[in-house]
Design a protein around this motif. Sequence first.
Motif, PDB file in Angstrom:
ATOM      1  N   VAL A 197      71.309  27.403  36.798  1.00  0.00           N
ATOM      2  CA  VAL A 197      72.073  27.956  37.903  1.00  0.00           C
ATOM      3  C   VAL A 197      73.576  27.793  37.647  1.00  0.00           C
ATOM      4  N   SER A 198      73.970  26.703  37.004  1.00  0.00           N
ATOM      5  CA  SER A 198      75.404  26.464  36.785  1.00  0.00           C
ATOM      6  C   SER A 198      75.764  26.575  35.299  1.00  0.00           C
ATOM      7  N   HIS A 199      76.968  27.045  35.071  1.00  0.00           N
ATOM      8  CA  HIS A 199      77.456  27.197  33.698  1.00  0.00           C
ATOM      9  C   HIS A 199      77.630  25.838  33.030  1.00  0.00           C
ATOM     10  N   SER A 200      78.013  24.825  33.797  1.00  0.00           N
ATOM     11  CA  SER A 200      78.217  23.502  33.198  1.00  0.00           C
ATOM     12  C   SER A 200      76.910  22.913  32.665  1.00  0.00           C
ATOM     13  N   GLU A 201      75.804  23.149  33.362  1.00  0.00           N
ATOM     14  CA  GLU A 201      74.506  22.677  32.860  1.00  0.00           C
ATOM     15  C   GLU A 201      74.128  23.400  31.575  1.00  0.00           C
ATOM     16  N   ALA A 202      74.360  24.706  31.544  1.00  0.00           N
ATOM     17  CA  ALA A 202      74.066  25.488  30.340  1.00  0.00           C
ATOM     18  C   ALA A 202      74.926  25.020  29.174  1.00  0.00           C
ATOM     19  N   GLU A 203      76.186  24.758  29.436  1.00  0.00           N
ATOM     20  CA  GLU A 203      77.101  24.290  28.384  1.00  0.00           C
ATOM     21  C   GLU A 203      76.662  22.922  27.863  1.00  0.00           C
ATOM     22  N   THR A 204      76.189  22.059  28.743  1.00  0.00           N
ATOM     23  CA  THR A 204      75.704  20.734  28.330  1.00  0.00           C
ATOM     24  C   THR A 204      74.514  20.867  27.382  1.00  0.00           C
ATOM     25  N   LEU A 205      73.558  21.731  27.731  1.00  0.00           N
ATOM     26  CA  LEU A 205      72.407  21.933  26.847  1.00  0.00           C
ATOM     27  C   LEU A 205      72.851  22.509  25.506  1.00  0.00           C
ATOM     28  N   LYS A 206      73.763  23.453  25.521  1.00  0.00           N
ATOM     29  CA  LYS A 206      74.255  24.051  24.271  1.00  0.00           C
ATOM     30  C   LYS A 206      74.864  22.975  23.370  1.00  0.00           C
ATOM     31  N   ARG A 207      75.666  22.091  23.949  1.00  0.00           N
ATOM     32  CA  ARG A 207      76.271  21.013  23.154  1.00  0.00           C
ATOM     33  C   ARG A 207      75.215  20.057  22.614  1.00  0.00           C
ATOM     34  N   LEU A 208      74.197  19.736  23.428  1.00  0.00           N
ATOM     35  CA  LEU A 208      73.120  18.861  22.962  1.00  0.00           C
ATOM     36  C   LEU A 208      72.342  19.495  21.809  1.00  0.00           C
ATOM     37  N   LEU A 209      72.061  20.798  21.922  1.00  0.00           N
ATOM     38  CA  LEU A 209      71.352  21.486  20.847  1.00  0.00           C
ATOM     39  C   LEU A 209      72.174  21.514  19.567  1.00  0.00           C
ATOM     40  N   ASP A 210      73.471  21.771  19.696  1.00  0.00           N
ATOM     41  CA  ASP A 210      74.348  21.772  18.516  1.00  0.00           C
ATOM     42  C   ASP A 210      74.354  20.400  17.850  1.00  0.00           C
ATOM     43  N   ALA A 211      74.405  19.347  18.650  1.00  0.00           N
ATOM     44  CA  ALA A 211      74.473  17.992  18.110  1.00  0.00           C
ATOM     45  C   ALA A 211      73.137  17.519  17.554  1.00  0.00           C
TER      46      ALA A 211
END
Length: 56
Positions: A34-48
């Motif tokens: 629902v929120s862009h910040s949650e999506a961004e957090t998952l993206k960073r976790l996947l990258d890491a």
Amino acid sequence: MPSISTRTKKDGSQSFMVRWRGPKTHKAQGLTFVSHSEAETLKRLLDANGRTSPTV
């Protein structure tokens, strides 16, 4: 590399979908938030974490 796409619903609200391909199977996977910040957090976790999906 994970990506975030914005989707607009019929009621005008937005959701954010994170899509990536698994490192071993190369199958497309995704989760919607629902929120862009949650999506961004998952993206960073996947990258890491080498595109390995978190346990849901």
